[in-house]
Structure formats: C-alpha cells, structure tokens
Design a protein around this motif. Sequence first.
Motif: not given
Length: 314
Positions: A20-21, A23-24, A27-28, A84-85
């Motif tokens: 998830q990290e 993915h974040h 995302f950014a 991604l979120l």
Amino acid sequence: MMINHSSATEFYLLGFPGSQEIHHILFATFFFFYSVTLMGNTVIIVIVCVDKRLQSPMYFFLGHLSALEALTTSVIVPVMLWGLLLPGMQTISLAGCATQLFLYLALGTTEFALLGAMAVDRYVAVCNPLRYSIIMNSHACNWVVSVSWVFGFLSEIWPVYATFQLTFCKSNRLDHFYCDRGQLLKLSCDDTLFTEFVLFLMAVFIIVGSLAPTIVSYTYIISTILKIPTASGRRKAFSTCASHFTFVVLGYGSCLFLYVKPNQKQAAEYNKIVSLLISVLTPFLNPFIFTLRNDKVKEALRDGVKRYCQLFKD
C-alpha cells in the motif's frame, strides 16, 4: 456435446503490484503528472483560442492535439488513480470496460489522423510557402479536423464490438490498470486467432497509414531545408517542424510496439509500461514539447501571464 460458458459481467483490474505504501507513492507521482498534463494542455488550448498571433493552421491543429491528449489521459488515469487508493482489487463493469476501451482507441486513432495532417501542413509551409495560406485555408483546416475526429470514432466501433462479442470465461481478472484489449483476449475461451489477425490489419492500416504521409512530408521537408543556403535559414525552417517531429517519434514509437503485432496477447508488464508511455508520459510532455521550442507560444504565454498579473493587481 455443447458446453455452455458463462461470460464475465464485470472485471477486476489488478493494477500495480506492491504494498500500500508503494501504491501511495505511485498515486502521488501519477496525480502530479495528470495535474500538470491537464493544466498544460488546457493552457495551450486557451492561448490558441484567444491570442491573435496563434491564429494559423499549425496552432489550430495544436489546439485539437492538446484536447485529444487531455481527453486520452482522462480516460485512463482517473481510473488508475482510484485503483491505487483502493486496498483491494478495482471493479469495472462490462459496459464501463467497453466504454473505456472504445474512447481510448477512438481518441488515439483521431490523434494519429491529426498528426498526419499536421505533417502535411508543415510540408506545405516549408516546401510551398507562397501558396500556404491558399491551400491551408480555414475551410480546409476545419474539414481535416472534422474528418479526423469522425474517422477516429467510426473506425473503432467494429474492433471494440468484436472484442466484447467474445466469451470471457477463463477469469474476470485483468492484469492491467485499465481495460486493455490484449489482456481481454487472454480471458476469452473462444478462438481469437481470426479476431487478432483482423485487429492487427486494422492497426497497421491506421498507424502505418497515418505515418506514411508523415514520412513522405518530412522527406520533402528535409530535402528542401538542406537546399537553403544559410545556416540561420535552415535552423528557422527546421524549428517550425522540430516539435511536431519529436511528438511523432514519441507517439508512433510507443504505439507501434503496443498495437502493430500479430499476437495481441503480450506480457502484462510489457503492456503496462508501454501503456504508461502513451497515456501518461506523452500527454505530460506535449505542452513542454510545443512550448519550449516555439517562440510564438512562449511570447503568448508571457503576455498572458503579464495580463493576468495586471488584472490581479488592479
């Protein structure tokens, strides 16, 4: 004995692997690219519409190209960002999948047709400058742009229809961040050989067909530029074509690798990388390619910023 296969009514987009990290972070990164893409292409569209210095065929085509880039990235990137979120897999309906694929391919085909027209425009400007305003008049430009849009959307009706006439019974998990046609074909339990062959022929016709006038035009353009006696004259002539040529190399190069192949079922990771080039990187670079190398656009941008600052002060 006949076997009944139930076809998938929705798909799960697997997106990008990782925690998830990661993915974040993705995302950014992609959100930044998307924001700059929308702002940059919107600015080009606005200044082409309002600045009298940019009321010429080249910038008229550029405005439409920027609109296509903004729309293309908007078909793909928001869905990718939402995926991604989400902590799990992203769901998309069969109708939503078909709509996304159709818009993505139709906008891309329109862009290829427009790039071919822009190459012919540069050919007339460099090789036949005295008749440029007569040949590339407003009626001709409007006709070319209208044909490009109509052709782009009409030509992709059958390919998308044929794709979604297949039965998707192997799985409903798409190893991609959008409804990619190659990955859809992998999920079909039908014999897709004929469909893939027809899709390959159509890709050749669209991509290579629009590339042909570009190659011919630039052959004549280079030949004409080399005949100019002064170095400054050659630089000035080439500068009018450099931005378009750079964009052509980026756009056609990526799509030739992705679509002009008899076998549409490439590896998922390969597909993802090339798709990112087409849907994220190229639209992001478009404003920079056409502004940093173009003095008229830079002047229009500077004057626009000055007028905006003046209005803000007042």
